[in-house]
Design an enzyme around this catalytic site. Structure first.
Site, mmCIF file in Angstrom:
data_model
loop_
_atom_site.group_PDB
_atom_site.id
_atom_site.type_symbol
_atom_site.label_atom_id
_atom_site.label_comp_id
_atom_site.label_asym_id
_atom_site.label_seq_id
_atom_site.Cartn_x
_atom_site.Cartn_y
_atom_site.Cartn_z
ATOM 1 N N LYS B 75 -1.095 3.175 -2.985
ATOM 2 C CA LYS B 75 -1.407 4.476 -2.378
ATOM 3 C C LYS B 75 -0.702 5.586 -3.166
ATOM 4 O O LYS B 75 0.434 5.396 -3.633
ATOM 5 C CB LYS B 75 -0.946 4.465 -0.915
ATOM 6 C CG LYS B 75 -1.390 5.673 -0.108
ATOM 7 C CD LYS B 75 -0.941 5.547 1.366
ATOM 8 C CE LYS B 75 -1.334 6.736 2.206
ATOM 9 N NZ LYS B 75 -0.900 6.612 3.614
ATOM 10 N N SER B 150 -4.449 7.561 7.031
ATOM 11 C CA SER B 150 -4.510 8.222 5.744
ATOM 12 C C SER B 150 -4.684 7.270 4.558
ATOM 13 O O SER B 150 -5.095 7.706 3.488
ATOM 14 C CB SER B 150 -3.237 9.045 5.531
ATOM 15 O OG SER B 150 -2.105 8.214 5.478
ATOM 16 N N SER B 174 -1.704 4.878 9.883
ATOM 17 C CA SER B 174 -2.350 5.108 8.582
ATOM 18 C C SER B 174 -2.651 3.864 7.766
ATOM 19 O O SER B 174 -3.375 3.945 6.778
ATOM 20 C CB SER B 174 -1.498 6.056 7.738
ATOM 21 O OG SER B 174 -1.706 7.385 8.146
#
Lengths: 476, 472
Positions: B75, B150, B174
């Site tokens: 990420k 996210s 997330s």
């Protein structure tokens, strides 16, 4: 009419750890800009602080030395504000659970100025404005330097007390080895809070904070100025504004820096990256036991053990290095008073002129005793020892005897040689001899001085005085 | 089958048999990313699909299947030395991290290959992966829909087989919500289980890094590598890490699983509720005992979260000030202008919204009413879990109230967007571990089931999740 002042002091001291408070960067003074930095103290994205154990230990020792209590729960908080020298946009400090609570600093009058708190925090970096006309530069070497902020209660009643408070605080912190307290290197910074009121029964006046105080003398002068300024304002019917003022050392005045309305809202909240912790009672007790002798105890012991005056004792216990040097020296020669005189006289003068610590000179207890013994054994005059031998010993680390021989300063006690110089002095000053005869006793001292001069300081002054009186009386 | 289609464990098994080389695996993934990530579907799971440079360290090949040679996508909020890291924000464009996050160090030391950076909501503020400065990520299961957020890029990459596995971060759901939306497995470990050093902070007291994988076994294998105490992270826990692989393939007979009534109250409905109830029946058929429990402060979770998380974020994001790195408005004439313009132009709307919310909550005069009160309620929420875990070994809930929604569906209504994390937020507030895994399809869209566990009991969550996954 000068009014009654109330003074509180906030002192930031730099703790003398090897590395910064939340990272492993070394603490070196005067390094090239941004050379003592890492991702953590630069506040790069993703980094986390870790409390330096050594910093905590130094803080703990300082709190105990100031008679404070260690908080049950120790927690760090974020103080949020924007400034280019503050890399994270917040300073890690302690808000409601400081390392130390309470405590006091005792003054010579036996008054104990109570402390409110002592908390750990990180220093910011600094801005450099003089490198370019249209931009400022940021140096973050200082960012993350460990500080202990020591806040007194508003119990200081005069500029003189403020000065003494700072002197004693510094002596304590230095003696327990938590800080160098060198103001020139920024190891110790002080802000003063000052208010005035007409009567002690009135409630406290509006508080004015004074910043930019670069020496203890400046603290004293700024407080004196502020008391006068506030008193005049109140007497003229004005209302004192709660504000922060800056001291201008050159003009000896304070100026408004920011008003209460412009004060920051720091939005303190608990630092989530550092977990609150408590300190075991045993750890506190062990730290307390390990504390070295504090200045007050040392002073009292010096008076008792060495028969020193309070004045000498204060001077000799102000710094741990000096006290240690004194005690090492009197182990070699038990003439305590003479050793004390040498230290508070020539040694202190040299340190002051050269801005050095005693550790930074070449003087050792044995070398000092070397000079002292020459004087005691009448091999050299005190004056010659101080003026001609001592400077070489302390600057070059040479033996006193060697310097004395090289410079031919050996004291002459031989009667015939001294009598020769006396005769020269008497013959060169018939008028003075006349004065003496007409009853002016002090004229003899002048002639002794002249004799010493003729001997180039080598004549034994006691002997000269003795023989001079004889010679004058014989002359009569 | 192409190598990119494999799970991490399958690839590791292939290495054991010398069936392929590390280069074969990397080439296969690079090709998959280049061809699939930017095809007509516009999945866009990666912030960039070109010139990917794999990072790895020489490591001894292990005698058992491991992460040795397994490419893992990261990420865009986890620092990799020498790589640009942006958190999906314009304000960090051009910032190259000079250091590795602890999880990256651990992956590299385990012989894994770090490959590619996955897209995310800007600064991880979002539940749809639509607020990145790189543009939105789409759900491979239905490109009209969001992948969740996210960590939407990580979940989409794994679901689309453009990643074997990925790391995400989870502050309020997330990892789990995008895993649910994309039909993959996502674990948010116990707070303190995985070091946060090198994770660009959103809300420091809630953030955790965790694996997003194709199955439960891969997830356990990656957590094995990244979990553990880190001297660089004071909030990481000095608690031994068991071998999570040891918990796989075990029976869950007699395991007590709590069903919190607050999570099954009004609000949940339709196909999601039906599928979750069928899943609970499946747990029963596997021998688990379903126990009714109550987490009475659940209804406050979203409220508490939206005070605590933005408060911490408002402070964490203060360092993006244009002074030392990232975007700076060069036309600014004064310091204040430089701050205002750099932050004003560098941050997106949702980031600004949360900074304002958090700044307000921490302000003098409001602190007690908002932040302090929220922290007190947070303690109550944690107490709820402590009480429940006296009776049960794990708790079962849906991961999200609905399957993936359409792009743009909730962007105009932040409150509705915030509610898509209603079932995941509590685990972060309480600090407990939680895993989401697929449990069925609602109109061809994946539904996720969530298991929450006792602190540091990820092992039993894997046991439960693996048993559930393996039972057809």
């Amino acid at each position: 009419m000068t009014m009654i002042p109330t003074i509180g002091l906030e002192v930031h001291v730099q703790l003398k750890s090897k590395t910064k408070i939340f990272c492993g960067c070394e603490l070196k003074f005067a390094s090239p800009p941004n050379s003592q930095v890492c991702p953590v103290c630069l506040g790069l994205p993703g980094v986390l602080p870790v409390l330096n154990q050594e910093v905590f230990n130094l803080g703990l020792r300082a709190v105990l030395a100031m008679n404070g209590t260690v908080s049950k729960k120790i927690k760090f908080d974020r103080k949020n504000y924007y400034y280019p020298d503050l890399p994270k946009g917040y300073q890690i400090s302690q808000f409601d659970c400081p390392l130390g609570q309470g405590g006091f600093i005792e003054l010579a009058s036996r008054k104990k100025v109570k402390l409110n708190r002592a908390h750990l925090e990180e220093d910011a970096g600094k801005l450099i404005h003089d490198q370019s006309p249209d931009s400022s530069l940021v140096d973050l070497n200082r960012a993350g330097t460990p500080l202990l902020e020591i806040v007194s209660e508003p119990e200081i009643d005069s500029p003189e007390e403020a000065y003494e408070y700072l002197t004693n605080l510094k002596a304590i912190l230095k003696s327990v080895g938590v800080s160098e307290c060198d103001m020139e290197k920024g190891h110790l910074r002080c802000d003063a809070n000052v208010s005035v009121r007409k009567n002690t029964s009135d409630k406290l006046g509006r508080r004015v904070e004074i910043k930019n105080l670069n020496s203890f003398k400046a603290v004293k002068a700024a407080i004196e100025h502020e008391i006068k300024r506030q008193s005049e304002a109140v007497n003229a019917g004005q209302i004192i504004a709660q504000e922060t003022r800056l001291w201008d050392d050159a003009r000896e005045k304070t100026f408004t820096m920011r008003s209460k309305e412009e004060a920051h809202d720091y939005r303190y909240f608990p630092e989530p990256d550092l977990v609150p912790f408590s300190v075991a009672e045993e750890v506190i007790e062990a730290a307390r036991k390990a504390l070295p002798e504090l200045p007050k105890a040392k002073r009292e012991r010096f008076i008792k053990e060495y028969g020193l005056s309070e004045y000498d004792a204060v001077l000799l216990t102000g710094e741990i290095g000096i006290a240690q040097f004194f005690e090492s020296t009197v182990k070699l020669n038990s003439n305590f008073k003479a050793v004390a005189n040498w230290m508070t006289g020539p040694v202190f003068a040299y340190l002051g002129e050269n801005n050095k610590n005693i550790e930074e000179t070449k003087l050792s207890p044995a070398l000092l005793i070397g000079i002292l013994n020459l004087v005691q054994e009448n091999k050299v005059s005190l004056q010659a020892a101080k003026e001609k031998i001592f400077p070489d010993v302390i600057a070059q680390g040479r033996e006193a005897k060697e310097v004395m021989k090289e410079k031919g300063l050996e004291q002459v006690s031989d009667d015939s040689a001294i009598e020769g110089w006396i005769q020269e002095a008497i013959q060169a000053n018939p008028k003075v001899v006349q004065d003496y005869k007409s009853g002016k006793e002090t004229a003899a001292m002048f002639l002794v001085g002249q004799t010493m001069k003729k001997s180039q300081g080598k004549a034994n002054p006691g002997k000269v005085l003795e023989l001079m009186k004889k010679a004058l009386n014989a002359h009569a | 089958m192409e190598l990119n289609q494999l799970t991490a464990y399958q690839l590791a098994e292939l290495y054991q048999k010398n069936g392929c080389t590390q280069k074969d695996a990397v080439d296969s993934l690079k090709k998959a990313i280049e061809t699939k990530d930017r095809d007509a579907r516009q999945i866009h799971a990666y912030v960039t699909a070109e010139n990917l440079s794999p990072r790895h360290r020489k490591a001894e090949k292990t005698s058992k299947p491991s992460l040795w040679g397994v490419p893992i996508a990261i990420k865009d909020n986890i620092c990799v030395e020498g790589e640009e890291i942006t958190c999906g924000s314009k304000i960090l464009k051009g910032f190259v991290s000079p250091y590795n996050a602890t999880v990256i160090e651990k992956l590299l030391n385990a012989g894994a290959i770090v490959l590619g950076r996955t897209n995310m909501d800007e600064f991880a503020f979002g539940s749809s992966c639509e607020t990145s400065c790189y543009g939105p990520t789409r759900n491979p299961r239905d490109p009209e829909r969001v992948p969740g957020g996210s960590s939407g890029g990580s979940a989409a990459a794994v679901a689309d087989h453009t990643a074997i596995a990925a790391l995400g971060s989870d502050t309020g759901g997330s990892i789990r919500q995008p895993a649910a939306f994309c039909g993959v497995v996502g674990m948010k470990p116990t707070y303190g289980r995985v070091s946060r050093y090198g994770l660009i902070a959103f809300a420091s007291s809630l953030d955790q890094i965790g694996p997003i994988t194709k199955d439960v076994r891969d997830n356990a294998m990656i957590l094995n590598a990244i979990a553990g105490y880190d001297t660089k992270d004071s909030s990481s826990a000095n608690v031994p890490v068991p071998d999570y692989m040891e918990f796989l393939g075990k029976s869950i007979k007699g395991m007590k699983i709590g069903k919190p009534k607050e999570y099954f109250a009004a609000g949940l409905g339709g196909e999601t509720e039906k599928i979750i109830n069928q899943s609970i029946d499946k747990l029963k058929s596997l021998g688990a005992e379903i126990v009714d429990v109550s987490l009475p402060h659940t209804s406050y979770s979203v409220n508490v979260y939206y005070i605590v998380a933005p408060s911490e974020a408002s402070s964490n994001l203060a360092r993006f000030d244009g002074v030392r790195f990232g975007f700076r408005d060069k036309s600014a004439k004064t310091l204040l202008e430089m701050y205002e313009n750099s932050r004003g132009q560098g941050f997106g709307a949702e980031v600004k919204r949360r900074i304002i919310l958090g700044t307000y909550s921490l302000s003098s005069g409001y602190y007690d009413a908002y932040y302090l009160k929220a922290m007190k309620v947070r303690t109550k929420i944690k107490d709820d879990f402590d009480q429940a875990f006296k009776k049960v070994d794990a708790i079962v809930t849906p991961t999200a109230p609905s399957p993936a929604f359409k792009l743009g569906e909730k962007t105009t209504n932040p409150l509705e967007m915030y509610l898509s994390d209603i079932y995941t937020i509590s685990a972060n507030l309480a600090g407990v571990p939680a895993i989401s895994l697929p449990c069925g399809l609602a109109s061809k869209l994946p539904i996720g089931i969530q298991f929450m566990g006792k602190p540091f009991d990820e092992g039993n969550l894997y046991k439960l999740a693996h048993a559930f996954e393996q039972a057809k």
